[in-house]
Design an enzyme around this catalytic site. Structure first.
Site: not given
Ligand code: GLY
Length: 336
Positions: A83, A195, A213, A223-226, A246-247, A249
């Site tokens: 991850s 993350t 992450t 795709r981009v997360g937080d 975490t989680g 995003g």
């Protein structure tokens, strides 16, 4: 014998901490019961090893920024960690794309998003912060920048990750799994995020943070997360404290989660209550999130008090200070 107050006074007077050996430092800083610094905290059980690496810098009186960079490089390099970093699971099309950001005590920050072929995105994020007028580089531009600064361009997809991806392709069903981070080392587990977020306060009382992450496994390409987004996956205000997440995003970005946590601490919330309020905002806007989405926040205030809160149970975080280097704390949660 030094007590903690005297130690800080000496530090403030500019005495060279380098003169202290690690063992002397251990004696100099008295155990801190509930708060204090130096301290480093980070998300999940893999945070223990990361914290220990960060501690090597902190115990010598080093800068929190150097500590968090060194710390999160441990899971980034861990081939069993699917991850974060080089062994992260790929996106839907088989690309390993990495996200990271870093923030220091002056409010300087840097980030990379959807970057391929470079094993340590956190160090590239730091270079973006230090060597460019920008905050974030993304995609091919981030890779190009890294290569120009001497990073090795390499294939990151490990045989194990490739096998898991090919297994997923048989159904191509995207099914986030809550607390996927706790299933490290189980290739083929139905995959999801996540993350390492790390926050540290050094002996001078300065705060820095890092977040890195490989994002959600099997995500859409691009795709981009937080995690690389300042204010979402990480935020530090040296007057107040720091927060990381975490989680899933998308839910964190919608609520600018880490910034929210820090601003709540500014208003007087404890770190845990600030994290709880941020979780409650997510749930309020999206009540269904309590069924199958995990988001966790971790925070520390200027005094070194820390706390966390998540939607689902199972979230843990690691704490390391002069008293104990490998503490794993069970985070409180909405669904307990
Ligand atoms: N929190 C990591 C991600 O959603 O990508």
């Amino acid at each position: 014998m030094y007590n903690r107050r005297k130690f800080i006074k000496v530090t403030a007077a500019g005495a060279s901490l380098a003169a202290f050996s690690s063992s002397l430092f251990a004696k100099a800083v008295q155990p801190v019961a509930a708060a204090g610094f130096p301290i480093v905290i980070s998300t999940w059980d893999f945070g223990i090893a990361a914290n220990k690496e960060a501690w090597k810098t902190l115990e010598k009186g080093g800068r929190a920024l150097d500590a968090v960079e060194a710390g999160v490089k441990i899971p980034e390099a861990d081939l069993k960690n699917h991850s974060v970093g080089r062994a992260g699971y790929p996106d839907r099309d088989g690309h390993v794309t990495l996200d990271a950001c870093i923030m220091d005590e002056f409010g300087n920050c840097g980030a990379v998003a959807a970057m391929e072929y470079i094993a340590h995105p956190i160090s590239v994020a730091r270079l973006v912060m230090e060597k460019t007028p920008h905050v974030m580089l993304a995609g091919e531009g981030a890779t190009q920048f890294a290569v120009e600064h001497g990073f090795k361009k390499e294939k990151l997809l490990t045989p194990e990750s490739e096998k898991a991806w090919k297994e997923w392709l048989k159904t191509a069903k995207y099914a986030p799994v809550i607390n996927f981070e706790n299933t490290q080392g189980m290739p083929g587990g139905k995959d999801n995020h996540d993350t390492i977020g790390m926050l540290a306060i050094d002996a001078k009382g300065n705060i820095s943070g890092a977040c890195t992450t490989s994002g959600m496994a099997w995500k859409l390409h691009g795709r981009v997360g937080d995690s690389p987004i300042i204010g979402a996956g990480l935020y530090v205000d040296n007057e107040v404290g720091g927060a990381t997440s975490t989680g899933v995003g998308e839910e964190v970005i919608r609520n600018v989660g880490s910034f929210l946590v820090v601003e709540l601490m500014r208003q007087g919330y404890t770190p845990e209550n600030a994290c709880k309020e941020a979780v409650n905002r997510i749930i309020k806007k999206k009540p269904d999130s309590i069924k199958d989405i995990q988001v966790g926040f971790l925070a520390i205030n200027k005094k070194g008090e820390y706390g966390a809160y998540a939607i689902q149970k199972g979230f843990s975080f690691a704490v390391c200070n002069a008293e104990k280097q490998d503490l794993l704390v069970k985070g409180k949660s909405y669904n307990s």
